[in-house]
Design a protein around this motif. Structure first.
Motif, PDB file in Angstrom:
ATOM      1  N   ALA A 265     137.436 115.110  90.667  1.00 57.05           N
ATOM      2  CA  ALA A 265     139.322 115.647  90.161  1.00 57.05           C
ATOM      3  C   ALA A 265     139.828 114.458  89.694  1.00 57.05           C
ATOM      4  O   ALA A 265     139.246 113.361  90.350  1.00 57.05           O
ATOM      5  N   VAL A 266     140.914 114.365  89.268  1.00 54.63           N
ATOM      6  CA  VAL A 266     141.458 113.487  88.669  1.00 54.63           C
ATOM      7  C   VAL A 266     143.059 114.026  88.913  1.00 54.63           C
ATOM      8  O   VAL A 266     143.110 114.944  88.764  1.00 54.63           O
ATOM      9  N   ALA A 267     144.392 112.777  89.360  1.00 52.21           N
ATOM     10  CA  ALA A 267     145.829 112.829  89.727  1.00 52.21           C
ATOM     11  C   ALA A 267     146.460 112.442  88.587  1.00 52.21           C
ATOM     12  O   ALA A 267     145.759 111.193  87.994  1.00 52.21           O
ATOM     13  N   VAL A 268     147.418 113.246  88.328  1.00 49.34           N
ATOM     14  CA  VAL A 268     148.148 112.336  86.864  1.00 49.34           C
ATOM     15  C   VAL A 268     149.256 112.119  87.243  1.00 49.34           C
ATOM     16  O   VAL A 268     150.018 113.293  88.492  1.00 49.34           O
ATOM     17  N   GLY A 269     149.396 110.447  87.207  1.00 52.45           N
ATOM     18  CA  GLY A 269     150.900 110.511  88.058  1.00 52.45           C
ATOM     19  C   GLY A 269     152.266 109.672  87.471  1.00 52.45           C
ATOM     20  O   GLY A 269     152.726 110.814  86.595  1.00 52.45           O
ATOM     21  N   THR A 270     151.967 108.328  86.593  1.00 56.42           N
ATOM     22  CA  THR A 270     152.878 107.860  85.834  1.00 56.42           C
ATOM     23  C   THR A 270     153.260 108.696  84.416  1.00 56.42           C
ATOM     24  O   THR A 270     154.616 108.737  83.864  1.00 56.42           O
ATOM     25  N   ALA A 271     152.493 108.927  84.073  1.00 50.31           N
ATOM     26  CA  ALA A 271     152.344 109.644  82.740  1.00 50.31           C
ATOM     27  C   ALA A 271     153.165 111.106  83.044  1.00 50.31           C
ATOM     28  O   ALA A 271     154.025 111.000  82.023  1.00 50.31           O
ATOM     29  N   LEU A 272     153.557 111.152  83.868  1.00 50.96           N
ATOM     30  CA  LEU A 272     154.679 112.711  83.883  1.00 50.96           C
ATOM     31  C   LEU A 272     156.114 112.127  83.730  1.00 50.96           C
ATOM     32  O   LEU A 272     156.471 113.136  83.119  1.00 50.96           O
ATOM     33  N   PHE A 273     156.683 111.133  83.995  1.00 52.29           N
ATOM     34  CA  PHE A 273     157.478 110.319  84.613  1.00 52.29           C
ATOM     35  C   PHE A 273     158.539 110.450  82.961  1.00 52.29           C
ATOM     36  O   PHE A 273     159.496 110.679  82.200  1.00 52.29           O
ATOM     37  N   HIS A 274     157.159 110.423  81.470  1.00 51.17           N
ATOM     38  CA  HIS A 274     157.753 110.541  80.045  1.00 51.17           C
ATOM     39  C   HIS A 274     157.153 111.571  79.711  1.00 51.17           C
ATOM     40  O   HIS A 274     157.665 112.011  77.788  1.00 51.17           O
ATOM     41  N   ASP A 275     155.800 112.752  79.793  1.00 45.48           N
ATOM     42  CA  ASP A 275     155.087 113.749  79.465  1.00 45.48           C
ATOM     43  C   ASP A 275     155.431 114.673  80.190  1.00 45.48           C
ATOM     44  O   ASP A 275     153.732 114.191  81.158  1.00 45.48           O
ATOM     45  N   PRO A 276     156.214 115.469  81.163  1.00 47.69           N
ATOM     46  CA  PRO A 276     156.297 116.592  81.441  1.00 47.69           C
ATOM     47  C   PRO A 276     155.020 117.399  81.914  1.00 47.69           C
ATOM     48  O   PRO A 276     154.336 118.127  82.346  1.00 47.69           O
ATOM     49  N   ASN A 277     154.780 117.773  80.433  1.00 46.42           N
ATOM     50  CA  ASN A 277     153.731 118.234  80.132  1.00 46.42           C
ATOM     51  C   ASN A 277     152.322 117.792  80.470  1.00 46.42           C
ATOM     52  O   ASN A 277     151.497 118.125  80.039  1.00 46.42           O
ATOM     53  N   ALA A 278     152.238 116.621  81.290  1.00 43.20           N
ATOM     54  CA  ALA A 278     150.963 115.259  81.050  1.00 43.20           C
ATOM     55  C   ALA A 278     149.503 116.392  81.234  1.00 43.20           C
ATOM     56  O   ALA A 278     148.376 116.201  81.068  1.00 43.20           O
ATOM     57  N   GLY A 279     149.914 117.565  82.507  1.00 44.16           N
ATOM     58  CA  GLY A 279     148.617 117.820  83.549  1.00 44.16           C
ATOM     59  C   GLY A 279     147.869 118.563  82.310  1.00 44.16           C
ATOM     60  O   GLY A 279     147.224 118.489  82.272  1.00 44.16           O
ATOM     61  N   PRO A 280     148.884 119.816  81.994  1.00 47.78           N
ATOM     62  CA  PRO A 280     148.194 120.849  81.389  1.00 47.78           C
ATOM     63  C   PRO A 280     147.415 119.884  80.017  1.00 47.78           C
ATOM     64  O   PRO A 280     146.452 120.099  79.598  1.00 47.78           O
ATOM     65  N   ARG A 281     148.025 119.208  78.917  1.00 45.79           N
ATOM     66  CA  ARG A 281     147.213 118.070  78.095  1.00 45.79           C
ATOM     67  C   ARG A 281     146.115 117.476  78.392  1.00 45.79           C
ATOM     68  O   ARG A 281     145.356 117.713  77.881  1.00 45.79           O
ATOM     69  N   VAL A 282     145.993 117.335  79.543  1.00 41.13           N
ATOM     70  CA  VAL A 282     145.150 116.054  79.841  1.00 41.13           C
ATOM     71  C   VAL A 282     143.749 117.270  80.103  1.00 41.13           C
ATOM     72  O   VAL A 282     143.323 117.081  79.680  1.00 41.13           O
ATOM     73  N   LEU A 283     144.161 118.485  80.589  1.00 40.53           N
ATOM     74  CA  LEU A 283     143.068 119.539  80.965  1.00 40.53           C
ATOM     75  C   LEU A 283     142.821 120.088  79.362  1.00 40.53           C
ATOM     76  O   LEU A 283     141.304 119.972  79.604  1.00 40.53           O
ATOM     77  N   ARG A 284     143.523 120.603  78.831  1.00 41.89           N
ATOM     78  CA  ARG A 284     143.198 120.234  77.336  1.00 41.89           C
ATOM     79  C   ARG A 284     142.524 119.867  76.912  1.00 41.89           C
ATOM     80  O   ARG A 284     140.643 119.780  76.315  1.00 41.89           O
ATOM     81  N   GLU A 285     142.918 118.932  76.595  1.00 41.24           N
ATOM     82  CA  GLU A 285     141.273 117.397  76.465  1.00 41.24           C
ATOM     83  C   GLU A 285     140.535 117.427  77.500  1.00 41.24           C
ATOM     84  O   GLU A 285     139.346 116.545  75.967  1.00 41.24           O
ATOM     85  N   LEU A 286     140.510 116.814  78.444  1.00 44.03           N
ATOM     86  CA  LEU A 286     139.133 117.047  78.919  1.00 44.03           C
ATOM     87  C   LEU A 286     138.106 117.661  78.704  1.00 44.03           C
ATOM     88  O   LEU A 286     137.557 117.755  78.457  1.00 44.03           O
ATOM     89  N   GLU A 287     138.618 119.374  78.666  1.00 44.83           N
ATOM     90  CA  GLU A 287     137.459 120.586  77.876  1.00 44.83           C
ATOM     91  C   GLU A 287     137.345 120.094  76.894  1.00 44.83           C
ATOM     92  O   GLU A 287     136.055 119.941  76.014  1.00 44.83           O
ATOM     93  N   GLU A 288     137.890 120.055  76.061  1.00 44.42           N
ATOM     94  CA  GLU A 288     137.688 119.471  74.293  1.00 44.42           C
ATOM     95  C   GLU A 288     136.422 118.243  74.434  1.00 44.42           C
ATOM     96  O   GLU A 288     135.868 118.458  74.238  1.00 44.42           O
TER      97      GLU A 288
END
Length: 326
Positions: A265-288
């Motif tokens: 698994a991975v955890a999203v941290g600093t990216a959330l401060f400038h992109d609050p939607n980073a979690g769902p986006r990273v998941l979508r990109e990982l699936e792709e």
């Protein structure tokens, strides 16, 4: 969401491998303004301590090239307020909650775990051992195998049976593998790699350190190569131990890099401060990214970088030959 990205952390089954990093998602209310928290694999709380803490005085955050330096001092409301106000709200969001614990003594960690033992809705416990040990001249638990192991042992002894305990380790140590082995031997069901790297910045305008506390924890893309290396090393030594990879995850390809190194698994941290939607986006990109590489299941990609050249995992669908056109 497809079964392609399902994963496990010990006994904890997750619909996907994307978590928040401790301290970066606030109470959860902040991120809930942007997306449904149940879309995350799990929400990792800010480190909870026995008593309320105001944290360090400002300035306690400063930007660096490709990174962020923070010296927050673990501000928070304390365990009682967390259990009365924050945890019930998170449970109402139907999100899997991993509670991060921090303390200044082995006994304090054990007491916190005991306080959670009969609380419903706790999916897992992350043990933040990057704290000063008041019983050992303030040296961080994370820098000594025996000290880190003592904390994990106390939490495991007091936590509810079946609730996974993850030890979150610091990278600026002599040998992170030795500390990881000690934590697993002490009862850790998994590991979170890595915490921030210690660093500092000096403001050329004021000619003084940029942080009141002089040094702070470096996070963001700047530390990703260090984090990936730590995951790779520990997975090689403990291939059956689940790892949460943390450190500069800002895209699906970043997440895939950690998974190939050995993270489940991975955890999203600093990216959330400038992109609050980073979690769902990273998941979508990982699936792709998995689909583009014809990897049917995330589990088949875990640790794939350790395999010999030419190795083809059984779940990888081979490229179909192009049909000739007349």
């Amino acid at each position: 969401m497809s079964d392609r990205v399902r994963t496990t952390l010990g006994a904890l089954e997750l619909p996907n491998p994307v978590l928040t990093a401790s301290g970066c998602g606030g109470t959860g209310r902040e991120l809930a303004q942007f997306f449904d928290l149940s879309r995350l694999g799990a929400f990792v709380t800010t480190s909870v301590m026995a008593q309320a803490r105001a944290g360090r005085p400002t300035p306690r955050v400063t930007e660096t090239p490709s990174g962020l330096l923070t010296a927050m001092g673990l501000p928070g409301p304390g365990i009682e307020t967390f259990l009365e106000r924050d945890l019930p709200w998170l449970i109402e969001q139907d999100v899997r909650v991993i509670v991060s614990l921090a303390g200044n003594s082995v006994e304090e960690y054990g007491d916190l775990a005991l306080r959670l033992r009969h609380v419903p809705g706790v999916a897992g416990i992350e043990v933040n051992v990057a704290c000063p040990n008041v019983e050992d001249r303030g040296r961080m638990f994370a820098r000594h195998p025996s000290a880190a192991a003592a904390v994990v042992r106390a939490v495991r002894a007091h936590a509810r049976p079946g609730v996974p305990v993850l030890a979150k380790l610091a990278p600026d140590v002599t040998d992170i593998v030795t500390i990881a082995l000690a934590c697993v031997d002490a009862g850790a069901d998994g590991l979170t790699l890595i915490n921030t790297l210690e660093g500092m910045a000096i403001d050329p305008g004021t000619l003084r350190p940029g942080l009141t506390g002089v040094s702070g924890g470096l996070s963001g893309p700047a530390i990703r190569p260090v984090a990936v290396h730590c995951v790779y090393q520990v997975h090689a030594a403990l291939p059956s131990t689940p790892i949460v990879g943390v450190g500069g995850v800002a895209s699906g390809l970043d997440a895939l890099e950690f998974i190939l190194a050995g993270a489940s698994a991975v955890a999203v941290g600093t990216a959330l401060f400038h992109d609050p939607n980073a979690g769902p986006r990273v998941l979508r990109e990982l699936e792709e990214a998995l689909a583009a590489r014809r990897i049917a299941r995330l589990a088949d990609a875990v640790g794939l970088a350790h395999k010999p050249a030419g190795y083809v995992p059984p779940q990888v669908r081979p490229q179909e030959p192009e049909k000739e056109t007349l």
